[in-house]
Design an enzyme around this catalytic site. Structure first.
Site, PDB file in Angstrom:
ATOM      1  CE  LYS A   1      50.007  21.835 -28.849  1.00  0.00           C
ATOM      2  NZ  LYS A   1      51.662  21.083 -27.972  1.00  0.00           N
TER       3      LYS A   1
ATOM      4  CG  ASN B   1      47.503  23.151 -16.798  1.00  0.00           C
ATOM      5  OD1 ASN B   1      46.236  22.785 -16.587  1.00  0.00           O
ATOM      6  ND2 ASN B   1      47.667  22.217 -17.892  1.00  0.00           N
TER       7      ASN B   1
ATOM      8  CB  SER C   1      48.139  25.966 -21.705  1.00  0.00           C
ATOM      9  OG  SER C   1      48.331  24.939 -20.486  1.00  0.00           O
TER      10      SER C   1
END
Length: 336
Positions: A217, A177, A175
């Site tokens: 991921k 973020n 991610s």
């Protein structure tokens, strides 16, 4: 199908408000006879991946149902698998609002949510109540205030808590973020994390007498050298699968569009080609030794087929689902 009318109404709302409203309604019907309102019959097309049998190759990507609140209602729509989360050890509010933006013309979304979730214990309680008969993936991450050098501890805490309830566990290190999170994808930091995760997986297998596969991921913004290094690490540590890809920081395909300057990860159609290319290169590096779950901009049967042709065994949707609704599930599962 009614979805175009629903979408028109939802798109009048702020994106996060639309999401909250939708989930409010889904929470009301999940686990009740009213689930019939969203139920779709889709053909069974079994696929074996990571030692698990998926009833069809289409899954919901992580990020939509962060706390596992609507598992049964989403499952009724025909998904072969649902990936809930990303969840962290402790609850956290995420980044300041607004933090979710539509790029309507590009059929894309930009988010900087920041792993807002109610914590892993809450998610586990929701999972215990669910009756979904597909494969349930649980995507785990680290709390924002956990230093990156201690990040692996957060993954191990979450693994321990979700292991008994997960079909597979997804490790989110991509991610954009959460400050510093993507650094866990590289070199010694990745090796250190994967060693700890594999050891924990072996310990938990002995305790629970079942093997729960682990998939990592990854980001679409890896350069060639980084991608080769990631593939090598995944193979060396006997990780069970790889999910490719998360959202991108690249804005080259959305220049000049409303909201394109917002910080965060871009998903949806503008991510389609980039994620497919990562899958294709990963597939060449992994040489069939490790399955790929393909995600990024899938909004049609053709886009799903492209991911599979590039080397994915399973595919997942998120932004395409927001723009096209439940009919996209039926369409992809029927024609893939």
């Amino acid at each position: 199908m009614y979805y175009p009318f629903v979408r028109k109404a939802l798109f009048q709302l702020d994106p996060e408000r639309a999401h909250e409203f939708t989930f409010q309604q889904l929470r009301r019907i999940t686990g009740t006879p009213l689930e019939a309102l969203v139920r779709q019959k889709v053909p069974t097309k079994p696929v074996t991946c990571m030692g698990l049998t998926f009833k069809n190759p289409l899954g919901l990507a992580a990020g939509l149902d962060k706390d596992g609140e609507c598992i049964d209602a989403l499952g009724a729509m025909g998904f072969g698998s649902l990936e809930i989360g990303t969840v962290t050890p402790r609850p956290q509010p995420g980044n300041d609002k607004p933090r979710l933006f539509r790029l309507v013309d590009a059929e894309g979304l930009i988010n900087r949510m920041g792993f807002n979730n109610l914590g892993v214990d809450n998610l586990v309680e929701n999972v215990k109540k669910a009756h979904f008969d597909g494969i349930l993936g649980i995507n785990i991450g680290k709390n924002k205030d956990t230093p990156v050098e201690n990040g692996k501890d957060d993954y191990l805490i979450c693994m321990e808590k979700v292991y008994a309830y997960a079909g597979y566990i997804a490790i989110n290190i991509s991610s954009p973020n959460t400050p510093g999170l993507r650094t866990l994808q590289y070199g010694d930091a990745l090796d250190d994390l994967l060693t700890a995760i594999k050891n924990k997986q072996n310990d938990l297998q002995a305790i629970h007498h079942k093997y729960v596969p682990v998939a990592v991921k990854i980001a679409p913004d890896l350069c060639e050298e980084e991608l080769i290094q990631v593939a090598d690490s995944l193979l060396r540590h006997n990780i069970d699968g790889v999910i490719a890809t998360n959202t991108t920081l690249d804005r080259s395909l959305v220049q000049g569009m409303k909201n394109c300057q917002q910080t965060g990860g871009l998903s949806g159609r503008p991510l389609q080609l980039k994620s497919t290319e990562i899958i294709r290169r990963l597939s060449q590096e992994l040489k069939g030794q490790l399955p790929i779950i393909g995600v990024g901009g899938i909004d049609s049967v053709i886009a799903a087929r492209e991911k599979i042709a590039a080397g994915a065994t399973l595919v997942q949707i998120y932004s395409g689902f927001i723009f096209k609704g439940p009919p996209l599930i039926e369409e992809i599962v029927t024609h893939i």
